[in-house]
Design a protein around this motif. Structure first.
Motif, PDB file in Angstrom:
ATOM      1  N   SER A 100     -10.868 -11.493 -36.465  1.00 33.28           N
ATOM      2  CA  SER A 100     -10.878 -12.599 -37.430  1.00 33.28           C
ATOM      3  C   SER A 100     -12.327 -12.955 -37.730  1.00 33.28           C
ATOM      4  N   PHE A 101     -12.539 -13.529 -38.896  1.00 28.65           N
ATOM      5  CA  PHE A 101     -13.877 -13.883 -39.351  1.00 28.65           C
ATOM      6  C   PHE A 101     -13.898 -15.347 -39.779  1.00 28.65           C
ATOM      7  N   THR A 102     -15.016 -16.001 -39.500  1.00 28.64           N
ATOM      8  CA  THR A 102     -15.204 -17.382 -39.937  1.00 28.64           C
ATOM      9  C   THR A 102     -16.528 -17.472 -40.676  1.00 28.64           C
ATOM     10  N   THR A 103     -16.459 -17.843 -41.934  1.00 30.99           N
ATOM     11  CA  THR A 103     -17.659 -18.054 -42.733  1.00 30.99           C
ATOM     12  C   THR A 103     -18.272 -19.386 -42.319  1.00 30.99           C
ATOM     13  N   ARG A 104     -19.490 -19.338 -41.825  1.00 30.56           N
ATOM     14  CA  ARG A 104     -20.150 -20.578 -41.386  1.00 30.56           C
ATOM     15  C   ARG A 104     -21.034 -21.169 -42.472  1.00 30.56           C
ATOM     16  N   GLU A 105     -21.804 -20.310 -43.142  1.00 29.96           N
ATOM     17  CA  GLU A 105     -22.710 -20.785 -44.186  1.00 29.96           C
ATOM     18  C   GLU A 105     -22.766 -19.755 -45.312  1.00 29.96           C
ATOM     19  N   VAL A 106     -23.007 -20.244 -46.513  1.00 33.73           N
ATOM     20  CA  VAL A 106     -23.268 -19.357 -47.643  1.00 33.73           C
ATOM     21  C   VAL A 106     -24.537 -19.832 -48.342  1.00 33.73           C
ATOM     22  N   PHE A 107     -25.291 -18.858 -48.813  1.00 36.25           N
ATOM     23  CA  PHE A 107     -26.535 -19.132 -49.524  1.00 36.25           C
ATOM     24  C   PHE A 107     -26.504 -18.357 -50.845  1.00 36.25           C
ATOM     25  N   PRO A 108     -25.955 -18.974 -51.896  1.00 31.97           N
ATOM     26  CA  PRO A 108     -25.904 -18.267 -53.182  1.00 31.97           C
ATOM     27  C   PRO A 108     -27.262 -18.297 -53.885  1.00 31.97           C
ATOM     28  N   CYS A 109     -27.533 -17.248 -54.662  1.00 27.97           N
ATOM     29  CA  CYS A 109     -28.728 -17.269 -55.498  1.00 27.97           C
ATOM     30  C   CYS A 109     -28.476 -18.260 -56.639  1.00 27.97           C
ATOM     31  N   ASN A 110     -29.471 -18.524 -57.436  1.00 23.96           N
ATOM     32  CA  ASN A 110     -29.373 -19.563 -58.469  1.00 23.96           C
ATOM     33  C   ASN A 110     -28.228 -19.358 -59.451  1.00 23.96           C
ATOM     34  N   ASP A 111     -27.916 -18.107 -59.787  1.00 24.63           N
ATOM     35  CA  ASP A 111     -26.836 -17.871 -60.752  1.00 24.63           C
ATOM     36  C   ASP A 111     -25.503 -17.560 -60.079  1.00 24.63           C
ATOM     37  N   GLY A 112     -25.477 -17.501 -58.752  1.00 23.53           N
ATOM     38  CA  GLY A 112     -24.240 -17.266 -58.017  1.00 23.53           C
ATOM     39  C   GLY A 112     -23.791 -15.821 -57.983  1.00 23.53           C
ATOM     40  N   ASN A 113     -24.578 -14.908 -58.541  1.00 27.62           N
ATOM     41  CA  ASN A 113     -24.170 -13.502 -58.562  1.00 27.62           C
ATOM     42  C   ASN A 113     -24.381 -12.794 -57.232  1.00 27.62           C
ATOM     43  N   MET A 114     -25.222 -13.353 -56.380  1.00 25.11           N
ATOM     44  CA  MET A 114     -25.399 -12.808 -55.047  1.00 25.11           C
ATOM     45  C   MET A 114     -25.273 -13.960 -54.055  1.00 25.11           C
ATOM     46  N   VAL A 115     -24.608 -13.674 -52.928  1.00 26.23           N
ATOM     47  CA  VAL A 115     -24.393 -14.692 -51.902  1.00 26.23           C
ATOM     48  C   VAL A 115     -24.654 -14.064 -50.540  1.00 26.23           C
ATOM     49  N   LEU A 116     -25.467 -14.728 -49.749  1.00 28.66           N
ATOM     50  CA  LEU A 116     -25.661 -14.329 -48.362  1.00 28.66           C
ATOM     51  C   LEU A 116     -24.722 -15.177 -47.517  1.00 28.66           C
ATOM     52  N   GLU A 117     -23.900 -14.512 -46.719  1.00 27.51           N
ATOM     53  CA  GLU A 117     -22.959 -15.200 -45.845  1.00 27.51           C
ATOM     54  C   GLU A 117     -23.411 -15.039 -44.401  1.00 27.51           C
ATOM     55  N   ILE A 118     -23.352 -16.117 -43.641  1.00 28.90           N
ATOM     56  CA  ILE A 118     -23.569 -16.095 -42.199  1.00 28.90           C
ATOM     57  C   ILE A 118     -22.219 -16.437 -41.580  1.00 28.90           C
ATOM     58  N   PRO A 130      -9.818 -13.273 -26.049  1.00 29.31           N
ATOM     59  CA  PRO A 130     -11.028 -12.753 -26.698  1.00 29.31           C
ATOM     60  C   PRO A 130     -11.679 -11.652 -25.863  1.00 29.31           C
ATOM     61  N   ILE A 131     -11.963 -10.530 -26.514  1.00 25.86           N
ATOM     62  CA  ILE A 131     -12.637  -9.427 -25.823  1.00 25.86           C
ATOM     63  C   ILE A 131     -14.003  -9.122 -26.435  1.00 25.86           C
ATOM     64  N   ASN A 132     -14.255  -9.665 -27.610  1.00 24.73           N
ATOM     65  CA  ASN A 132     -15.557  -9.510 -28.238  1.00 24.73           C
ATOM     66  C   ASN A 132     -15.734 -10.636 -29.252  1.00 24.73           C
ATOM     67  N   THR A 133     -16.930 -11.196 -29.265  1.00 22.53           N
ATOM     68  CA  THR A 133     -17.291 -12.209 -30.253  1.00 22.53           C
ATOM     69  C   THR A 133     -18.704 -11.910 -30.708  1.00 22.53           C
ATOM     70  N   GLY A 134     -19.061 -12.437 -31.848  1.00 22.86           N
ATOM     71  CA  GLY A 134     -20.411 -12.209 -32.330  1.00 22.86           C
ATOM     72  C   GLY A 134     -20.658 -12.872 -33.665  1.00 22.86           C
ATOM     73  N   ASN A 135     -21.774 -12.539 -34.230  1.00 22.57           N
ATOM     74  CA  ASN A 135     -22.207 -13.107 -35.501  1.00 22.57           C
ATOM     75  C   ASN A 135     -22.514 -11.981 -36.474  1.00 22.57           C
ATOM     76  N   TYR A 136     -22.457 -12.317 -37.750  1.00 25.82           N
ATOM     77  CA  TYR A 136     -22.725 -11.306 -38.773  1.00 25.82           C
ATOM     78  C   TYR A 136     -23.372 -11.943 -39.990  1.00 25.82           C
ATOM     79  N   MET A 137     -23.971 -11.084 -40.792  1.00 28.15           N
ATOM     80  CA  MET A 137     -24.515 -11.473 -42.087  1.00 28.15           C
ATOM     81  C   MET A 137     -24.015 -10.462 -43.109  1.00 28.15           C
ATOM     82  N   CYS A 138     -23.545 -10.969 -44.233  1.00 28.35           N
ATOM     83  CA  CYS A 138     -23.108 -10.101 -45.330  1.00 28.35           C
ATOM     84  C   CYS A 138     -23.791 -10.563 -46.609  1.00 28.35           C
ATOM     85  N   LEU A 139     -24.224  -9.607 -47.383  1.00 32.62           N
ATOM     86  CA  LEU A 139     -24.756  -9.892 -48.707  1.00 32.62           C
ATOM     87  C   LEU A 139     -23.704  -9.442 -49.711  1.00 32.62           C
ATOM     88  N   PHE A 140     -23.219 -10.384 -50.498  1.00 25.26           N
ATOM     89  CA  PHE A 140     -22.211 -10.103 -51.518  1.00 25.26           C
ATOM     90  C   PHE A 140     -22.857 -10.119 -52.888  1.00 25.26           C
TER      91      PHE A 140
END
Length: 161
Positions: A100-118, A130-140
């Protein structure tokens, strides 16, 4: 005579300045982005990804862009959607764990066409332990009206064995 010419030049300069300033005010205002709405949209992408991953039907995954790159621990980057899906297929075939994934923060660029997700991920076994937990970053990047992951990386909270 010189003072009349000077006055005319000053009046023309002032009028030009006023026109230039007013034309800038008539430019369209930048759209105000709704970060909470973007966060909900990205979380929906993560939920859909987890559902597809957990059922093992990875061929239907629309999460990654064709040119996506995934950076995982202890291996070279996976380049392209097909390479990422092939890597995930091996993982899905050998376990019954659920992610499962939980979006904690999003950082959209000014026009919203790119979003960095933490975000945060959790993997549980068949007993929901739970057998594994962690953090991730995705650029959309938004393409054809939909967000697609173009870059991702994750780091487990678990110690190396």
């Amino acid at each position: 005579m010189k003072s009349k010419v000077t006055k005319r030049v000053l009046v023309l300069f002032a009028m030009s300045l006023l026109i230039a300033c007013n034309s800038k005010n008539s430019e369209p205002k930048a759209e105000v982005l709704d970060n909470e709405q973007i966060k909900k949209e990205i979380q929906a992408k993560e939920d859909q990804f987890a559902d597809i991953y957990n059922t093992g039907e990875l061929k239907t995954i629309g999460y990654y862009a064709e040119d996506a790159i995934s950076f995982a621990q202890s291996q070279p980057p996976l380049v392209g959607r097909e390479a990422i899906i092939e890597y995930l297929k091996v993982d899905v075939e050998t376990n019954t764990d659920k992610i499962s994934f939980t979006t904690r923060e999003v950082f959209p660029c000014n026009d919203g066409n790119m979003v960095l997700e933490i975000g945060y991920y959790q993997v549980v076994d068949s007993t929901n332990t739970p057998i594994n937990t962690g953090n991730y970053m995705c650029l959309f990047e938004k393409r054809d009206g939909n967000y697609y992951c173009v870059r991702e990386m994750s780091a487990s909270d678990m110690p190396f064995e």
